[in-house]
Design a protein around this motif. Structure first.
Motif, mmCIF file in Angstrom:
data_model
loop_
_atom_site.group_PDB
_atom_site.id
_atom_site.type_symbol
_atom_site.label_atom_id
_atom_site.label_comp_id
_atom_site.label_asym_id
_atom_site.label_seq_id
_atom_site.Cartn_x
_atom_site.Cartn_y
_atom_site.Cartn_z
ATOM 1 N N ASP A 1 21.035 -51.171 1.001
ATOM 2 C CA ASP A 1 21.459 -52.322 0.207
ATOM 3 C C ASP A 1 21.578 -51.995 -1.277
ATOM 4 O O ASP A 1 21.959 -52.838 -2.079
ATOM 5 C CB ASP A 1 20.479 -53.487 0.391
ATOM 6 N N LYS A 2 21.274 -50.739 -1.652
ATOM 7 C CA LYS A 2 21.303 -50.353 -3.061
ATOM 8 C C LYS A 2 22.188 -49.148 -3.348
ATOM 9 O O LYS A 2 22.733 -49.024 -4.450
ATOM 10 C CB LYS A 2 19.886 -50.045 -3.561
ATOM 11 N N ILE A 3 22.337 -48.239 -2.411
ATOM 12 C CA ILE A 3 23.000 -46.961 -2.689
ATOM 13 C C ILE A 3 24.099 -46.679 -1.667
ATOM 14 O O ILE A 3 23.892 -46.801 -0.463
ATOM 15 C CB ILE A 3 21.985 -45.798 -2.667
ATOM 16 N N GLY A 4 25.257 -46.328 -2.173
ATOM 17 C CA GLY A 4 26.313 -45.734 -1.360
ATOM 18 C C GLY A 4 26.593 -44.360 -1.944
ATOM 19 O O GLY A 4 26.057 -44.004 -2.989
ATOM 20 N N PHE A 5 27.421 -43.578 -1.276
ATOM 21 C CA PHE A 5 27.722 -42.265 -1.850
ATOM 22 C C PHE A 5 29.171 -41.891 -1.614
ATOM 23 O O PHE A 5 29.789 -42.293 -0.629
ATOM 24 C CB PHE A 5 26.786 -41.182 -1.292
ATOM 25 N N ALA A 6 29.703 -41.152 -2.591
ATOM 26 C CA ALA A 6 31.047 -40.593 -2.484
ATOM 27 C C ALA A 6 30.902 -39.110 -2.182
ATOM 28 O O ALA A 6 30.203 -38.393 -2.910
ATOM 29 C CB ALA A 6 31.828 -40.805 -3.775
ATOM 30 N N ALA A 7 31.524 -38.652 -1.131
ATOM 31 C CA ALA A 7 31.344 -37.274 -0.681
ATOM 32 C C ALA A 7 32.182 -36.304 -1.502
ATOM 33 O O ALA A 7 33.332 -36.583 -1.844
ATOM 34 C CB ALA A 7 31.707 -37.148 0.794
ATOM 35 N N THR A 8 31.588 -35.173 -1.804
ATOM 36 C CA THR A 8 32.261 -34.083 -2.496
ATOM 37 C C THR A 8 32.960 -33.184 -1.479
ATOM 38 O O THR A 8 32.411 -32.914 -0.409
ATOM 39 C CB THR A 8 31.237 -33.253 -3.292
ATOM 40 N N LEU A 9 34.148 -32.726 -1.810
ATOM 41 C CA LEU A 9 34.875 -31.818 -0.918
ATOM 42 C C LEU A 9 34.923 -30.417 -1.526
ATOM 43 O O LEU A 9 35.034 -30.262 -2.742
ATOM 44 C CB LEU A 9 36.303 -32.319 -0.688
ATOM 45 N N PRO A 10 34.887 -29.386 -0.680
ATOM 46 C CA PRO A 10 34.888 -28.009 -1.176
ATOM 47 C C PRO A 10 36.291 -27.498 -1.506
ATOM 48 O O PRO A 10 36.752 -26.490 -0.971
ATOM 49 C CB PRO A 10 34.259 -27.231 -0.013
ATOM 50 N N LEU A 11 36.969 -28.213 -2.378
ATOM 51 C CA LEU A 11 38.288 -27.756 -2.831
ATOM 52 C C LEU A 11 38.162 -26.419 -3.562
ATOM 53 O O LEU A 11 37.123 -26.154 -4.170
ATOM 54 C CB LEU A 11 38.905 -28.798 -3.766
ATOM 55 N N PRO A 12 39.171 -25.565 -3.505
ATOM 56 C CA PRO A 12 40.516 -25.774 -2.963
ATOM 57 C C PRO A 12 40.667 -25.333 -1.507
ATOM 58 O O PRO A 12 41.783 -25.124 -1.046
ATOM 59 C CB PRO A 12 41.361 -24.889 -3.874
ATOM 60 N N TYR A 13 39.562 -25.208 -0.777
ATOM 61 C CA TYR A 13 39.579 -24.641 0.575
ATOM 62 C C TYR A 13 39.921 -25.734 1.585
ATOM 63 O O TYR A 13 39.167 -26.695 1.763
ATOM 64 C CB TYR A 13 38.234 -23.982 0.858
ATOM 65 N N VAL A 14 41.062 -25.577 2.258
ATOM 66 C CA VAL A 14 41.646 -26.656 3.049
ATOM 67 C C VAL A 14 40.858 -26.916 4.322
ATOM 68 O O VAL A 14 40.435 -28.056 4.586
ATOM 69 C CB VAL A 14 43.122 -26.346 3.359
ATOM 70 N N ASP A 15 40.665 -25.923 5.147
ATOM 71 C CA ASP A 15 39.974 -26.138 6.426
ATOM 72 C C ASP A 15 38.564 -26.659 6.206
ATOM 73 O O ASP A 15 38.106 -27.571 6.907
ATOM 74 C CB ASP A 15 39.937 -24.840 7.236
ATOM 75 N N GLU A 16 37.883 -26.088 5.238
ATOM 76 C CA GLU A 16 36.518 -26.511 4.941
ATOM 77 C C GLU A 16 36.484 -27.954 4.431
ATOM 78 O O GLU A 16 35.566 -28.720 4.762
ATOM 79 C CB GLU A 16 35.895 -25.576 3.903
ATOM 80 N N SER A 17 37.477 -28.339 3.644
ATOM 81 C CA SER A 17 37.529 -29.710 3.130
ATOM 82 C C SER A 17 37.810 -30.708 4.241
ATOM 83 O O SER A 17 37.217 -31.788 4.292
ATOM 84 C CB SER A 17 38.594 -29.820 2.036
ATOM 85 N N ILE A 18 38.696 -30.362 5.152
ATOM 86 C CA ILE A 18 39.000 -31.255 6.269
ATOM 87 C C ILE A 18 37.771 -31.453 7.144
ATOM 88 O O ILE A 18 37.465 -32.578 7.580
ATOM 89 C CB ILE A 18 40.189 -30.696 7.079
ATOM 90 N N ALA A 19 37.024 -30.372 7.400
ATOM 91 C CA ALA A 19 35.788 -30.489 8.176
ATOM 92 C C ALA A 19 34.776 -31.375 7.461
ATOM 93 O O ALA A 19 34.066 -32.179 8.094
ATOM 94 C CB ALA A 19 35.205 -29.105 8.436
ATOM 95 N N GLU A 20 34.714 -31.268 6.145
ATOM 96 C CA GLU A 20 33.759 -32.064 5.371
ATOM 97 C C GLU A 20 34.149 -33.535 5.358
ATOM 98 O O GLU A 20 33.268 -34.417 5.326
ATOM 99 C CB GLU A 20 33.646 -31.528 3.947
ATOM 100 N N ILE A 21 35.433 -33.826 5.399
ATOM 101 C CA ILE A 21 35.883 -35.220 5.477
ATOM 102 C C ILE A 21 35.361 -35.851 6.772
ATOM 103 O O ILE A 21 34.826 -36.967 6.767
ATOM 104 C CB ILE A 21 37.421 -35.308 5.403
ATOM 105 N N ASP A 22 35.520 -35.156 7.888
ATOM 106 C CA ASP A 22 35.021 -35.678 9.168
ATOM 107 C C ASP A 22 33.515 -35.883 9.123
ATOM 108 O O ASP A 22 32.993 -36.910 9.580
ATOM 109 C CB ASP A 22 35.381 -34.712 10.304
ATOM 110 N N ARG A 23 32.792 -34.923 8.567
ATOM 111 C CA ARG A 23 31.335 -35.007 8.501
ATOM 112 C C ARG A 23 30.916 -36.193 7.624
ATOM 113 O O ARG A 23 29.996 -36.950 7.967
ATOM 114 C CB ARG A 23 30.761 -33.708 7.946
#
Length: 260
Positions: free
Chosen positions: A36-58
């Motif tokens: 009820d107090k905290i949300g979070f915005a996820a960081t992506l490992p740019l500029p690495y495409v496959d790793e960023s896509i996996a992190e989006i799913d996670r």
């Protein structure tokens, strides 16, 4: 949510991905502990495409409220076609993406070197990155993404009319490649930093008042300075009381509600 220096400073896909996951897992733990107090915005490992896509799913599995992207990751700027698969993944469903400036790559040596990069270079890098996104039609091609542009739009409101003149010098440019005005009218902006007395009133001339969002830049901005800047927003006569209510609460709540 990672600011500058971004996790990409590791210059290694594996290490960058590991660090992004560690940061995001910590954010998810805090969000679950204090829902009820905290949300979070996820960081992506740019500029690495496959790793960023996996992190989006996670991150989506961990109920991230949104994602945060740096203006550039080791010199690869938002809008670069190599990042299109990441944007396509983010666009699969309604998604909130918060931009944050990074130190420019490369950074000019021996020019204003005694002035900390956040003071000027962050403004320039946000302006550079968002303009590159306009040039590559990112905002039109990925309509499910709602972008939050930092620091009251940096220099974008000032150069909007000037960018439209680029076609006079380069007739090959298409209308949408210089249409910064539509981006300013439709995207969102945080008001972190010293946006009064000049910057925020200029942004209000080109943006929607329901798209202005309170932000602090904490912890990089010291707590005392955060309090001072917040009081300036609260007490200024340049904003109506209705606009202040929208900035401090209503706009953010409405934006998050729309993404549910």
């Amino acid at each position: 949510m990672a600011s500058s220096p971004h996790v990409s400073n590791t210059n290694d896909a594996g290490l960058t991905s590991e660090l992004a996951t560690e940061v995001n897992e910590y954010g998810a733990e805090q969000s679950k502990a204090y829902p009820d107090k905290i949300g979070f915005a996820a960081t992506l490992p740019l500029p690495y495409v496959d790793e960023s896509i996996a992190e989006i799913d996670r991150a989506r599995t961990n109920q991230a409220s949104g994602f945060t992207l740096p203006t550039n990751a080791n010199g690869t700027y938002l809008g670069d076609p190599s990042l299109d698969p990441i944007m396509e993944k983010l666009n699969e469903q309604k998604t909130l993406v918060m931009l944050h400036p990074n130190e420019p790559k490369p950074l000019a040596k021996d020019v204003n070197s005694d002035i900390p990069a956040p003071i000027m270079e962050f403004f320039f890098d946000t302006t550079r990155a968002v303009t590159n996104m306009v040039m590559h039609n990112v905002f039109n091609r990925y309509p499910n993404i709602k972008f939050i542009i930092p620091h009251a739009g940096s220099l974008l409101p000032v150069i909007s009319d000037r960018l439209a003149l680029a076609q006079k010098l380069n007739p090959n440019l298409k209308d949408e490649q210089v249409d910064l005005a539509t981006v300013l009218a439709t995207q969102y902006f945080d008001v972190a930093g010293m946006v009064l007395p000049h910057q925020l009133p200029v942004l209000q001339q080109v943006s929607d008042p329901t798209h202005l969002l309170y932000a602090t830049d904490a912890p990089y901005t010291p707590a005392a300075q955060v309090v001072q800047l917040t009081k300036e927003l609260e007490n200024t006569g340049l904003l109506s009381e209705a606009t202040k209510q929208m900035i401090f609460y209503k706009n953010g709540k409405q934006l998050l509600d729309e993404l549910k």
